[in-house]
Enzyme design. Sequence first.
Site, PDB file in Angstrom:
ATOM      1  N   HIS A  68       0.740  -0.801  -0.369  1.00  0.00           N
ATOM      2  CA  HIS A  68      -0.093   0.225   0.021  1.00  0.00           C
ATOM      3  C   HIS A  68       0.653   1.308  -0.192  1.00  0.00           C
ATOM      4  O   HIS A  68       0.184   2.144   0.066  1.00  0.00           O
ATOM      5  CB  HIS A  68      -0.866   0.062   1.128  1.00  0.00           C
ATOM      6  N   HIS A 148       7.762  -8.128   3.349  1.00  0.00           N
ATOM      7  CA  HIS A 148       6.049  -7.980   3.415  1.00  0.00           C
ATOM      8  C   HIS A 148       5.652  -9.330   2.215  1.00  0.00           C
ATOM      9  O   HIS A 148       5.886  -8.256   1.223  1.00  0.00           O
ATOM     10  CB  HIS A 148       6.589  -6.498   3.113  1.00  0.00           C
TER      11      HIS A 148
HETATM   12 FE   LIG Z   1       0.409  -4.950   3.483  1.00  0.00          FE
END
Ligand SMILES: [Fe+2]
Length: 252
Positions: A68, A148
């Site tokens: 994001h 991530h």
């Molecule tokens: Fe994420």
Amino acid sequence: MKILFIGDVFGTLGQQALHTYLPQLKQQHKPHLIIVNGENIDKGFGIDEAIYKDLMSMGVSMITMGNHTFRNKKILHFIDDANIVRPANYDESVPGVGYKTIQFNDKTVTVISLMGRIFMGDPLDNPFKVIDSILDTLTSDIILVDFHGEATSEKIAFAHHVDGRVTAVLGTHTHVPTADTMIFPKGTMYVTDVGMTGAKYGVLGADKDKQVQKFITGLRGPVKETKEGPLQLHAVLLDTTFQTIEGIHIYE
Ligand SMILES: [Fe+2]
């Protein structure tokens, strides 16, 4: 050196959890560096400059990102001058950088952000190859990787790939902490997922009622952050001198 890494801070309540608990975590553990995954802090999507400055004012040294990173386009105005790392496996033309080195006393500490590719959707470069080319250029005393990703297998395989070459591989993104803090055979500290910081009773930080409806109806709606309720905070504390990694889990 002690390093506190706080997992995915989600929305207004996540920021509130930092204000509530960071002072006592600092007092209790006396970390030399604080790193925060901040890709969800602006209502779930990205980060803006006011939030960035707020985190810096709390003593955060570096912010890692993820899928994001660019959801709030305002990041484009300040990412180049910020202590923020976005996934290094984006194309090199993408704003920001994938790793940054900071100095602490006589030690150099490099923080690297990488994103997994399994169940993530984004067409990024292979993180296993990207890390090799980054490590070829680094001579830092301490190297930390925020990996991530969604797939536990990809994170564990990645940690074996870099075992002994980086100080720690800290998984983020699933928002659920795992109980596998450990030292890999060649010395790399590891956790599959640090966990999230924000609403205790959301669905990964998002409003539970909206998320339940999505699973009942099959219709996707806008993701809304949880606005009230008790908090949770998840982090890991690394001690690079004694080579220990310990999970910190707060549930109100
Ligand atoms: Fe994420």
